[in-house]
Design an enzyme around this catalytic site. Structure first.
Site, mmCIF file in Angstrom:
data_model
loop_
_atom_site.group_PDB
_atom_site.id
_atom_site.type_symbol
_atom_site.label_atom_id
_atom_site.label_comp_id
_atom_site.label_asym_id
_atom_site.label_seq_id
_atom_site.Cartn_x
_atom_site.Cartn_y
_atom_site.Cartn_z
ATOM 1 N N ARG A 38 0.359 15.777 -7.240
ATOM 2 C CA ARG A 38 1.516 15.077 -6.719
ATOM 3 C C ARG A 38 2.747 15.969 -6.562
ATOM 4 N NH1 ARG A 38 3.148 9.576 -9.646
ATOM 5 N NH2 ARG A 38 0.984 9.188 -9.054
ATOM 6 N N HIS A 84 -5.136 8.924 1.058
ATOM 7 C CA HIS A 84 -4.060 8.902 0.055
ATOM 8 C C HIS A 84 -3.741 7.452 -0.320
ATOM 9 C CE1 HIS A 84 -0.962 11.266 -1.998
ATOM 10 N NE2 HIS A 84 -0.086 10.332 -1.701
ATOM 11 N N TYR A 128 8.448 1.261 14.684
ATOM 12 C CA TYR A 128 9.296 1.612 15.826
ATOM 13 C C TYR A 128 9.235 3.097 16.177
ATOM 14 C CZ TYR A 128 11.385 -2.949 14.824
ATOM 15 O OH TYR A 128 11.592 -4.274 14.598
#
Length: 747
Positions: A38, A84, A128
């Site tokens: 991570r 993931h 968007y």
């Protein structure tokens, strides 16, 4: 504590475990997962798992730089569904950052739509916005289909993902990284690729290159938002040599001249990761709190180009003083930490220096080159094998056709008849009839010759480390040509400046200069009236108290106060209590003992001398800068004998001194006869058989000696013929002229 085992073979069993052991085991597993999967980037490609998976998912979606965009929601969906399994917002945030040219020095994602801004505004929702890869991201994955790196199963085992990218781009240093794991963290600033390429080439040419030589190639970070790096060179060298340190980064500013001698400061670049809107808000808050007295206004006139306008309070304010104050109090100056804690090639977290990071990248490129060369060599060998089978078929075309037409098992028959391999036999059987043209035979021969030549080159490359380093050097030169300083994206943005000298902002510059009149009463109550007040007869004091000192000055002045103990105290005039009421006791501001009183107070003027004297008739000159105290406790100036008190404290602005003893003897001599000291009892100013010093004034001999006459009229008498009383220092003197006040004082 009872725990159920996770091993299917032991399912349902309960094992007694100490709580400390269970917590330790689970926390260690969590810590390792955080470190490895991570927070820390890989030194080879500079990517964390989430970024690597994002780019791989985009590649699988064929979002190449030359092709069209796709909705970010599609990319995020593929990432969390296949590679993931984390929250969609966190994955989208990672994608957005890779597209922000103010956050990433060399963006890996080409975004279309609202991807946020430097003010700190968030990007539009993922439904968007659209995205595709940049040329930098494509370079990171160059060779991914050529067995350049290892692949591993995804979390559900249904697909494969790369362990590391081939990385034909030094992403770790070029784009930097930041992350906090368990017990460790990383923070790497971005750098200029052109400079990194120069350092890599230097390491290839001379593997034992020192850190100092590498720092000549890589002089410091290159932040996407520009700014000026003002860290001393020796500190930069130390940071790169150890892998730990920090860099001092300042905003870039310039002065714009206005009419009537006015000016404004314009900030054109701000430090990295500073949100412009919060910066402006911080400056405004400090102005309201009156912690930026030199600044009158701040305006944000930015478009896509940063332009913060700072308006000084007056034209007398020096731009350097204004900026020094802002650098000290706002994020116009930051320190960016360097902590090159990364996962090395063995997936071990450790802190590397600059040379180790560059060598790790080169070692990875060497391994990628070998793997790609072996992969290509295997492909060539396979193709040559097929081509050789085709050539056999062309030489024996009629027999090949007969076997295919009449034999029950043509494959085995072909292999037996022409000593072919299984691969060659399959290729002949799968050949189309149109390939039997004479022209095709020539093309096959040409292709065979070219592949043979390429094979020889690859075998030579794999056999020679020197040739491999030459190949890698050529690749780095191509990278420098594509992303170096001659390109639009590769120009250095952060200016390398000199370490700034400490600018001492004078007190006058920090405080608004306003006229005041300092009033101190007999009982020691002090206040500051606004303006230079001529008539103070109407001032009110506490019962039993009365006026003693009235001094005109400015809020930027310092007040020097001498006590009867010979100790000098300093007060800033801007911190004096206001003129309303009776003020405050002066002992609240200075540590003046109750048994001592104030002798005199004067406004400090740098470069001037003061004359101090005791009641015993001893004194000296002292430079004002030597009596300024930095603490409430003051500074001892005049040493006193038994039974003596300090009595005189006057500025030396005239050429003669007039000393008057308790014995009513007057002595006049040049002030130059009084020596300058820093501390002590001083020299004898006037000799006395009995008593001591009554009064002392300084005056210009050519103007005559003046004193105030007694009575309510306050008349002043001036005597210009003073030869009778003029002598040498330490003389006894003579009786003063007729009509001298019975009070034995000049005023």
């Amino acid at each position: 504590m009872s725990t159920k085992t996770s091993d299917p073979a032991n399912a349902g069993q309960i094992r007694e475990t100490r709580l400390a052991d269970a917590l330790s085991e689970r926390y260690l597993a969590y810590a390792m997962s955080t470190i490895m999967s991570r927070s820390l980037p890989d030194v080879r490609d500079g990517l964390k798992p989430v970024h690597r998976r994002l780019l791989y998912a985009m590649r699988q979606l064929k979002l190449n730089p030359e092709q069209g965009f796709k909705k970010c929601a599609r990319v995020v969906g593929d990432v969390i569904g296949k590679y993931h399994p984390h929250g969609d917002q966190s994955v989208y945030d990672a994608l957005v950052r890779l597209a922000q040219d103010f956050a990433v020095r060399y963006p890996l994602v080409d975004g279309q739509g609202n991807f946020g801004n430097i003010d700190g505004d968030n990007a539009a929702a993922m439904r968007y916005t659209e995205a595709r890869m940049t040329a930098v991201a494509a370079a990171l994955m160059d060779g991914l289909d050529e067995d350049a790196v290892d692949f591993r199963p995804t979390y559900d085992g249904e697909e494969q993902e790369p362990v590391v990218m081939p990385a034909a781009f030094p992403n770790l240093l070029a784009n930097g990284a930041a992350g906090i794991a368990v017990g460790m963290a990383t923070n790497i600033p971005p750098h200029n690729v052109g400079e990194l390429c120069a350092g890599l080439i230097k390491l290839i040419d001379k593997p034992e290159t020192s850190i100092a030589e590498l720092v000549r190639c890589v002089p410091g970070p290159d932040f996407p938002t520009g700014g000026v790096l003002v860290e001393p060179h020796e500190n930069i060298l130390e940071a790169y040599a150890t892998g730990r340190g920090s860099f001092r980064l300042r905003a870039k500013w310039e002065v714009e001249k206005l009419s009537h001698g006015l000016y404004q400061v314009v900030i054109t670049e701000i430090p990295y990761q500073v949100q412009k809107a919060k910066l402006v808000e911080r400056i405004a808050d400090l102005m309201v709190a009156k912690k930026l007295p030199l600044l009158n206004d701040v305006r944000d006139e930015s478009t896509d180009i940063i332009r913060l306008v700072l308006e000084p309070r007056t034209r007398a304010v020096e731009p350097e003083h204004l900026m020094e104050m802002l650098f000290k109090n706002t994020e116009l100056e930051i320190r960016f930490g360097l902590n090159m804690n990364v996962l090395d090639g063995d997936n071990t977290p450790r802190v590397m220096n600059l040379r180790e990071v560059l060598r790790a990248f080169l070692a990875h490129r060497q391994e990628v080159l070998i793997r790609r060369s072996n992969h290509r060599l295997a492909k060539i060998n396979h193709r040559l094998e097929v081509l050789e089978g085709y050539l056999v078929a062309y030489l024996n075309l009629d027999e090949v056709i007969r076997i295919i037409r009449f034999e029950d098992e043509p494959k085995n028959a072909l292999m037996k008849a022409f000593d072919l391999t299984e691969v060659q036999a399959d290729a002949i059987l799968n050949m189309r009839l149109r390939s039997l043209r004479k022209l095709e035979e020539m093309e096959i021969k040409n292709e065979h010759a070219k592949l043979t030549e390429e094979k020889e080159g690859l075998e030579a490359l794999l056999a020679s480390e020197t040739l491999r380093w030459e190949k890698i050097r050529d690749e780095i030169e191509i990278m420098r040509e594509n992303f170096g300083k001659k390109t639009a994206i590769g120009k250095r943005r952060t200016e390398i400046g000199d370490a700034p000298e400490e600018i001492e902002v004078p007190l006058e510059a920090l405080i608004e200069r306003e006229p005041i009149t300092v009033i101190c009463s007999k009982m020691g109550w002090i206040r500051a009236l606004k303006g230079h007040v001529a008539d103070i007869s109407d001032l009110k004091f506490k019962d039993g108290d009365e006026h003693r000192f009235a001094i005109k000055g400015f809020t930027t002045d310092k007040l020097l106060i001498l006590s009867t103990a010979g100790r000098c105290y300093t007060m800033s005039c801007d911190k004096l209590p206001g003129g309303r009421g009776h003020g405050e006791p002066i002992r609240l501001s200075i540590d003046l003992p109750q048994e001592h009183d104030i002798v005199s107070m004067v406004v400090h003027k740098d470069g001037r001398n003061l004359l101090v004297a005791s009641s015993g008739g001893r004194g000296f000159q002292v430079a004002e800068k030597d009596v300024v105290a930095q603490t409430k406790n003051g500074k001892q100036v005049l040493n006193l004998g038994a039974g003596e008190v300090a009595k005189i404290f006057v500025p030396v602005e005239k050429n003669h001194v007039a000393v008057l003893g308790d014995n009513r003897k007057l002595l006049i001599y040049p002030v130059d006869e009084v020596p300058e000291m820093t501390r002590g009892r001083g020299v004898i100013l006037q000799k006395y058989r009995q008593g001591g010093l009554s009064d002392l004034i300084l005056f210009n001999l050519e103007e005559g000696l003046s004193w105030t006459m007694g009575g309510s009229e306050g008349r002043v008498r001036t005597v210009t013929e003073l030869a009778e009383w003029t002598g040498k220092r330490a003389g006894a003197g003579r009786m003063p002229p007729n009509g001298f006040p019975r009070s034995n004082k000049f005023e």
